[in-house]
Structure formats: C-alpha cells, structure tokens
Write a protein that holds these residues in place. Structure first.
Motif, PDB file in Angstrom:
ATOM      1  N   SER A   1       0.818  -1.217   0.000  1.00 26.11           N
ATOM      2  CA  SER A   1       0.000   0.000   0.000  1.00 26.11           C
ATOM      3  C   SER A   1       0.844   1.256   0.000  1.00 26.11           C
ATOM      4  N   ASP A   2       2.053   1.150   0.492  1.00 26.57           N
ATOM      5  CA  ASP A   2       2.902   2.334   0.618  1.00 26.57           C
ATOM      6  C   ASP A   2       3.778   2.462  -0.620  1.00 26.57           C
ATOM      7  N   CYS A   3       3.619   3.545  -1.350  1.00 28.77           N
ATOM      8  CA  CYS A   3       4.442   3.726  -2.539  1.00 28.77           C
ATOM      9  C   CYS A   3       4.609   5.218  -2.826  1.00 28.77           C
ATOM     10  N   VAL A   4       5.642   5.528  -3.562  1.00 32.09           N
ATOM     11  CA  VAL A   4       5.873   6.883  -4.044  1.00 32.09           C
ATOM     12  C   VAL A   4       5.342   6.966  -5.467  1.00 32.09           C
ATOM     13  N   ILE A   5       4.595   8.011  -5.757  1.00 35.14           N
ATOM     14  CA  ILE A   5       4.177   8.265  -7.136  1.00 35.14           C
ATOM     15  C   ILE A   5       5.081   9.358  -7.687  1.00 35.14           C
TER      16      ILE A   5
ATOM     17  N   LEU B   1       3.425  11.400  -1.927  1.00 31.61           N
ATOM     18  CA  LEU B   1       3.490  10.341  -0.929  1.00 31.61           C
ATOM     19  C   LEU B   1       2.087  10.050  -0.413  1.00 31.61           C
ATOM     20  N   PRO B   2       1.880   8.870   0.158  1.00 39.48           N
ATOM     21  CA  PRO B   2       0.552   8.553   0.710  1.00 39.48           C
ATOM     22  C   PRO B   2       0.094   9.559   1.758  1.00 39.48           C
ATOM     23  N   SER B   3       1.041  10.191   2.437  1.00 39.43           N
ATOM     24  CA  SER B   3       0.690  11.165   3.474  1.00 39.43           C
ATOM     25  C   SER B   3       0.155  12.470   2.898  1.00 39.43           C
TER      26      SER B   3
END
Length: 941
Positions: A51-55, A92-94
């Motif tokens: 689920s954690d990734c950089v776009i 980022l997801p954040s």
C-alpha cells in the motif's frame, strides 16, 4: 505490488549532479543524493499489494528536427529530438508533494535511475519527515514520447512492454540497487501511462487536467500561436524560462495527481491500493469481486474448473500434484462453434454519394453492449442441447448454430452475418455461423432457415451473470456530477467490460516490443466466446429489427455498430421499436436504469454525404437542442492535417476531397514515429512524412439499386439492396480491385459507374479462359470488333456476302456507323487473329450493335457470337430514372453509347426529385422508351 520482478537488478549511483536552469539563466549545478536511512526497511517477505508507494509523475520537453525525418533517417537511427528538460512531481501517501526540473547538457541525456534519484533526493528536508517507501510508480502520459529520452532506453525496452502504443510495466518491474553511505537500498519501479488509464474521449493530458481541475498551462491565447510555440519549446525556454518551467512541471503534476486518484478509486472499490495498467483491467477485477461478494463461483460462471494433475519432479525425485484451470467438458466441445458465431458490429453504407435534403437523424442504441450483457442468465455448462429446431433459438437463449438461410425479397436488411476478408456481409441467402437472437429475428422476418448444426446452453434468466455489475456501475455513476472523474470512471467500466469477454477470440496480432515481433493478443480473465457471441448477436438483432420495421419509404443512410442514420420520423421510429427484440432491450434498460430508453439522438443534419463503411460527412447541417453545430462526420480511415482543428473545418475538407477527388490523389501528412520504429531503429518520437492514397470509393457491401445524377453536386448517387449471396460480393469486390489496379479512376459520374458495370458484366459473362486479355475499358465492344474482323478475313458468318461491303475500309466504316469504333487497321489486323465462337460478353452495347449489324448480315446472331456462361453478379442498377439521349456535346459524364444512335444520359435530378423517386414503390417500373431512328436524331446514314 507486482507478481514478478525483473531478473536483472541494476545498480545506480546514490547521487546525481544536474543543472536546474538553462545556461542562458545560470550555469550553476546542484547535487542530489539519497540515503538508506531515509527509506523504510525492506520487508522480511514479499507482500502482495503493497500500500505504501511513491508516485513520481514525470515528463520531458524536447524539440524535434525542423523537417520531418525520412525513412533513411529512421532506419539509420538519426531520427532524434533534442531534450530540453526532465521534470517530475512526487506524491506520498501522506499527501506530501514536491516537484523539480533539470536541464541536461547539450546532447546529453539522463537515465531512468538518475531521474528516480533526482526526484527522491529533491525531497525538502523536515524534522517530521516520514520514511520513504521503496516501491515506486513512475507515471507518464503517452510514455512512447518520453521514455526514449532516457539514456538507458536500450535496456529499458527489454523490460517495458508496449500496450496500445504506450510503454508500461506488465509482468516485470525495474529493480534498482543503490549503494549509499548507510547501506544498500533496493527500489522497485513500475512504469505506468495515464493515457491507458484515461476514460474514452478524455485521453489527452489537457482533458485529464480539466477532470482534476488542474488545467495545463496556457502558452498563448491564440491556439495557432500556441501550437507554434509548442513546436519550438527551445525558443520559449530561452525567452521565458519561468513560463517554460511552470508549463513543464504542470504536466508532471497532472500525471501524478491522476495516478493517485485512480489508486484511491481502486482502494475504495477493490480494497487494493494499486495502479493497474489499463482502466479496463479495473473493470474485470471489479466484476470478479462483485461475483465473490455475491458468493458466486467465477469459474462456474465462465465454464472453467480446476483439475489436479500429478507430474514427475526430476530435481526432487518424486511426483508433485499441480492444479490447472481447464474448460469444462461440454464448454470445450462446442467452444469452436461459439467462437465462429462471434462477430463484430453491423457496419454498412446504404447510400453512396450525396443524399437528398430531408430531416436526417443519427440514432444510437442506449448503452448497447452493457444492455446485451445484462440479458445473459447464469449458464449450466453441464446441460447442452443439440437441436435443429429453429424455435429453440429465442431472443434470450444462449444458442449457437450453423444455419442455411434465405430471406424474402421484400426484406431490405437481411439479419444473418457472413464473415469475409472485407468484414461482415448480410446477403439475402447463404450460410451463417450465428447466435440465437439473430436466428429468432430471421425467423420473424420470414426467412427460410435450416439449422445444419445447433446447440443450446441451458441458462437461468432469474440469475443474470452481469446485470448486478452493470447496475452497480450505473448506480455509482449517478452519484457524481457529469464529466467528473468518478462519472467517467464508472461509465468506462460499464461500457468497456464487454470487450474483455471477446479478447483473444479472433486472431488479433499486436506488436511485442521485447521480442520485436507480432504476437497474438492473449485472452483476458473473463474471455468467453459464448457470452461474446450472444452479446454482439443481440445488439445486431436489435438494430436489424428496427431497420426492417421502418416503412419502405424511409431511407436508412448508414449503419455503424450500434447506431444508424435515417430520415424516419419520430412516429415511425416509435413504431419500429415495438418489436420483441427491441422490447427485450427496453425492459433491460428499465431494469438497469429505471428508464426504458432504446434509442438516443446523437445528431440531426439536413443532408448527409456517404461513400463507404464509416465514411460519412455533412453537406447541410441540422439543429439539435444544446448543440449549435450539428455535424455527422466519420472520415473512413482518412487522416487530416492537424491544421484542421475544428469539426467544421474537418468536415469541410472531407467534403471538398470527396467531390474533387481524382485517382492520383494522395494524402501527405506528418505523423509521429511508431512504436516499432522506436524499438527497432532506436528513434525518438519525431515527425515523419507519410503519403497515402485517398480511397473514397464505395466498398460494394451491397448492390446498387437506383442510380441518380445529383443536380446540386454534379455527382452520381445510388441507393442499395443486399447481395443475393456472399459470393457475389466477393466477386465484385475482387473485380473492383482488379479494375483499379492498372487503370485507377474514381466513380464520380454516372458514366464512371457505367464503365465499371460493363467491365463486371463482361468479366462475369465469360469463362475464365475467355476473359483473359479482355480490356478494362469498353472491353466488350473491343472483343466484338476483334472477333468480327477475324471472321471477315476467314469468310465466316456470311460477312463476305454483302456486295456493298468489299474493302477493309468499308467494313470499318460499317462498324463505326453501328456504334463500334473501328479503323481500317483494326480490320486488317483481323487477319492475324482467329475467330472463336461464344467468346463475346452479351452486354447491352454488344447486343445493340449485333442487332444493327444483323440487318445487313442475317447470319450474324448472338447465339453464335456471345458467351453462354452464367453471370454470377452485376452492379447494373435496377433503375436509372429520367434517361435522355444526346448525340453531340461535351457532357460532364460519359453515359452509355447506343450503337448507331448516340449517347444515353440520365437527366440531372434535384434533391426533391431524388427523394420522390426513392420513395416510389419498389416494384415501380420506369415508362418504356422508344428508340428513335437515326433520322429523328438528325444523323445521316
């Protein structure tokens, strides 16, 4: 995040030094680096769906060569652009985001790994920074343009796959290893293209920006000037660096933001925060999830089962049990029959040339394929019934058959398809692989049907296979504003899933960039020939039923897949949609949407122009509420220059091309290099010059019926009727290609059609041996002249008995007087020929000439001269209204020569007269004509 990674990991440096401004602004360089301490620890084991990734949205700006690249430039690898900048936008997801842009040195390029390090190393420092994910989505728009800008493209193309002319990661990721001061980092990069994730009609990056409310930066208020600036971005970079920078980064921002929205949609509706390769892939996964949520077995629905097999494992020295998915027994037995019954849409041009002025309406079925899907009940793959009974094939039956058929002559639009190399043909009689809906319609239309081989799959209509999924898509779509991303997302899913049921059924070959070869398109997760054949059959049946329910006075101009253009009134359309097939469609639409709509109005025009399948334009516009410009335009495969940037200008150019066309016309335009050029010749996406012959001729899918000569446009026009058999179409189509091969010309006038008609009659009425060396133009009269000149020398057929005709010149003059051009040399050359009986095609011109000659030579009869071979087909129109005769004058068209009399020409007909003639009863016969004598025409013997 990915099922499988690439076999080779590539080591890249932990830092990169780049210029952030062009040399005319500053020459200062900056260094960017990443460190293992800033990244999340490597997971102990691989977890699916990270689920954690950089776009990282990325883009490049470049300038192409001043002139289009030649074929030699492409093949020798000189077709290159100059890279002006690399830009990115990280998400980022954040919610943390940052952007950057780098300027390469002259003739230097950045690698993919360097871009990743640059993007991650540009992250602004903060005490509250979280650790960076090791998984990366690298997202571009139309990656075919930007990926060649990387210096390591040669290795990139070995991993990336080409999907619909875009580079993406499908079954392998880009794995980078970075050795930093605090340890090693492994980065997994997946390449995505927002072009493949965009809804239909919104593939342009500007359209995605509008959906996101993040518009592209405008470079100039004048569209023409903006196009010029985009063609010389190097000048903009030198002149206005802030504007260049803003424009370039905004494109990367749109890519990243759009990718994030799609990831969120997947997480919300599929429970997986992932970015698929295509938007249609989401639809398939959503369908499978819907079945799981309803506790339905996808394998049972799709006719599959899992079997366990024991295989010897040589390395381990014992048997292993493996599971394998296979088709169920009955499914597999009749799969080929269902596949043969699968066809595409009904596409036909029923009128060639300019039509008459009237109120023409362009109708489309409302969500045709989604509605057809919703009708399919849950099949019982263990219950197959062999049947030869026509009545076993109903509108909602999963039935498939090989059928012999013959429609009554009164049926204007036969409904059973026959596949050819040139698309589907709907003849009056023949043999068809087809599905139940079209069989039921053919039976209702009074066709004589004989089922040669038929099978019906039992199904439960109380448990539809796709209805709940389609209804779910429609319900979700209605929650959102029109043209919003969610609205377009759900519309695309409901409309495109059908295509996945048919993927891989027909031999469709696609270019595989890694093997550099054409390979078959593989089936999808839900490919099923039984479903695909039924869906397309039902849509064609609805169209066929409506067309045949229209009164004979109504003209149907064209049909394109799930729509048609007609001059029918609203009352006539309302009556035509009352048939059983249309009612089934209506009830299903009501079930899905609460609106029992069958047809939607797309356009209204006053006068259309047509030439072939998917080739229509507008001569006189119409009016439609909320549409100030109402134009029907389908270019029939023609490519126009980008300068025609409005619908009106494109339509006007197509109309001009049609009426002014010549056999030598070619379209020369600039096109971008293709995916094959980029892969095989190491080119960039640059302009190349392409030249193609203009083809705006009729495709002969139907037979000419009533021939007109349009007064307003000085061009011929004809309505059509179905061919008797598919063999007639194949023969005529082949003859037309042969006719144009060495002596190309266009069918613009009545005389042009006459010329081709005589050629077809001449070829069809001769045996294979006799048609050899037959001339294409006036071959019938030429063959008659040669035969009789040879017979004259051989003293046959009583040609020497007339004492008034003794010399070669006298014989030539006689021929000419009878309408067959002949010279003394032609007669003398007859001594080198031999006379062959029954070798002359019995065309109208030949028979008229023989009738004139028979007055002087009683032994000259058609039974001796003309061939007796049965003609398979003719393109001679059934009616040619308002014929008149002329003997002199230079006319627009050539017409038909009547030996010894003159030329017969049709009168020019105004638009209202075309309409009146077309609406006459089909059994109407033109009044008989009396041929006047030569003296009455002022000709001297």
């Amino acid at each position: 995040m990915q099922d499988r990674s690439s076999k080779d990991r590539k080591t890249i440096p932990a830092s990169v030094t780049l210029n952030l401004t062009p040399p005319e602004v500053s020459s200062e360089a900056c260094t960017f680096s990443i460190d293992a301490s800033n990244f999340q620890p490597k997971p102990q084991k691989k977890v699916a769906g990270v689920s954690d990734c950089v776009i990282i949205g990325f883009d490049t700006e470049y300038v192409t060569p001043d002139s289009p690249s030649s074929r030699d430039d492409i093949r020798e690898g000189r077709a290159k652009y100059r890279v002006l900048s690399y830009q990115f936008h990280c998400l980022l997801p954040s919610g943390e985001a940052w952007s950057g842009i780098a300027i390469p040195s002259e003739d230097e390029r950045m690698s993919m790994g360097e871009l990743v390090v640059f993007a991650l190393g540009s992250r602004p420092q903060s005490q509250n920074d979280g650790l960076l994910p090791r998984s990366i989505y690298l997202v571009g728009h139309y990656t075919k343009a930007d990926l060649p800008a990387f210096s390591d493209f040669d290795s990139i193309k070995k991993i990336a796959a080409a999907v619909r002319s875009s580079f993406v990661s499908t079954d392998a990721s880009f794995d980078f290893v970075v050795n930093t001061t605090t340890g090693e980092i492994e980065l997994c990069v997946l390449l995505r293209d927002t072009f493949l994730l965009a809804p239909a009609g919104s593939q342009a990056l500007a359209a995605l920006g509008e959906i996101l409310a993040i518009p592209k930066v405008t470079l100039h208020d004048d569209p023409a000037e903006e196009r010029r600036i985009k063609g010389r971005m190097d000048e903009l970079r030198s002149r206005d660096w802030p504007l260049f920078r803003k424009y370039a980064i905004q494109d990367a921002v749109i890519c990243a933001e759009y990718a994030q929205r799609i990831i969120r949609l997947c997480e919300l509706h599929l429970g997986k925060p992932r970015l698929p390769v295509t938007l249609t892939a989401i639809g398939v996964d959503l369908l499978l999830k819907k079945w799981r949520d309803e506790s339905r077995d996808a394998d049972a629905i799709l006719g599959r089962e899992v079997v366990k097999e024991k295989r010897w494992n040589k390395r381990r020295g014992h048997y292993q049990t493996e599971s394998r998915e296979v088709a169920r027994q009955n499914y597999a037995l009749y799969e080929q029959l269902a596949t043969e019954a699968y066809h595409g849409g009904r596409n036909e041009q029923y009128w060639f040339g300019p039509a008459f002025v009237d109120d023409w309406t362009d109708f489309d079925l409302s969500s045709a394929y989604a509605t057809g899907m919703a009708l399919i009940g849950t099949p019982d793959w263990s219950d197959f019934k062999h049947t030869l009974a026509v009545t076993d094939f109903g509108i909602q039956t999963l039935g498939y058959a090989l059928v012999d058929f013959e429609f009554p002559a009164t049926v204007r639009f036969p409904s059973l398809p026959v596949r050819t190399d040139n698309g589907l043909i709907f003849p009056r009689k023949g043999q068809s692989f087809c599905a139940a809906p079209e069989i039921a319609l053919a039976n209702a239309l009074g066709a004589k049907l004989t089922i040669k081989h038929g099978v019906v799959v039992a199904s439960d209509s109380r448990e539809p296979v796709f209805a709940s999924y389609i209804r779910h898509c429609i319900t979700e779509r209605r929650k959102y504003p029109k043209k919003s991303l969610d609205d377009l997302f759900w519309k695309e899913l409901s409309n495109s899933t059908y295509g996945k049921t048919a993927q891989g059924l027909r031999e469709k070959r696609v270019y595989d960039s890694r093997s550099m070869d054409m390979v078959p398109l593989p089936p999808s997760k839900i490919t099923n020939p039984y479903f695909a054949a039924y869906i397309t059959s039902f849509v064609r049946a609805v169209i066929g039923e409506i067309l045949n329910a229209l009164p004979d006075r109504v003209c149907v101009f064209s049909c394109t897949t799930d729509g048609f253009l007609t001059n029918a009134t609203k009352a006539e359309i309302d009556t035509a949609v009352q048939g059983p097939t249309a009612n089934a469609f209506k009830e299903t639409r009501d079930l899905l949407t609460g609106e029992p709509t069958v047809l939607e109005v797309k356009h209204r025009v006053r006068c259309p122009l047509g030439w072939r399948t998917r080739g229509q334009a507008t001569l006189i516009e119409g009016t439609l509420e909320q549409k100030p410009t109402n134009i029907v335009l389908a270019k029939g495969g023609l490519r126009l220059d980008d300068g025609f940037d409005t619908l009106e200008s494109r339509n006007a150019e197509i109309v001009r091309m049609f009426f002014a066309r010549t056999p030598e016309d070619r379209l020369t335009f600039e096109s971008l290099t293709g995916i094959r050029d980029i892969i095989e010749f190491d080119t960039d996406l640059v302009w190349k010059e392409v030249s193609r012959r203009v083809n705006m001729e009729y495709d002969w899918k139907r037979k000419p019926d009533i021939l007109f000569d349009h007064e307003d446009y000085k061009h011929c026009a004809f309505s059509t009727v179905p061919w008797e058999t598919v063999d007639q179409f194949i023969a005529v189509r082949g003859l037309f290609e042969k006719y144009l091969d060495s002596d190309p010309h266009c069918i613009r006038s009545v005389g042009d059609l006459d010329s081709f008609s005589v050629y077809v009659d001449s070829q069809m009425q001769l045996s294979d041996q006799d048609r050899r060396y037959l001339r294409k133009r006036s071959g019938d009269l030429s063959r008659l002249r040669k035969a009789l000149c040879a017979a004259w020398h051989m003293d046959l057929l009583g040609l020497r008995k007339n004492p008034a005709i003794r010399s070669a010149q006298q014989f030539a003059d006689l021929f000419t007087a009878c309408g067959v051009g002949c010279s003394r040399a032609n007669v003398e050359n007859g001594s080198k020929q031999s006379f062959t009986a029954n070798s002359i095609p019995p065309t109208e011109s030949v028979l008229a000439a023989i009738a004139k000659l028979n007055v002087l030579y009683p032994d000259l009869v058609t039974e001796t001269l003309c061939a007796t071979h049965h003609a398979l087909a003719t393109v001679k129109p059934r009616r040619r209204p308002h014929l008149r005769l002329h003997t002199r004058g230079d006319w627009y068209y050539r017409g038909i020569t009547i030996p010894g009399i003159g030329r017969i020409e049709p009168a020019l007909q105004p638009s209202w007269e075309l309409k009146r003639i077309f609406e006459q009863p089909r059994d109407y016969v033109d009044p008989p004509r009396r041929w006047l004598t030569r003296q009455e025409y002022g000709l001297h013997d």
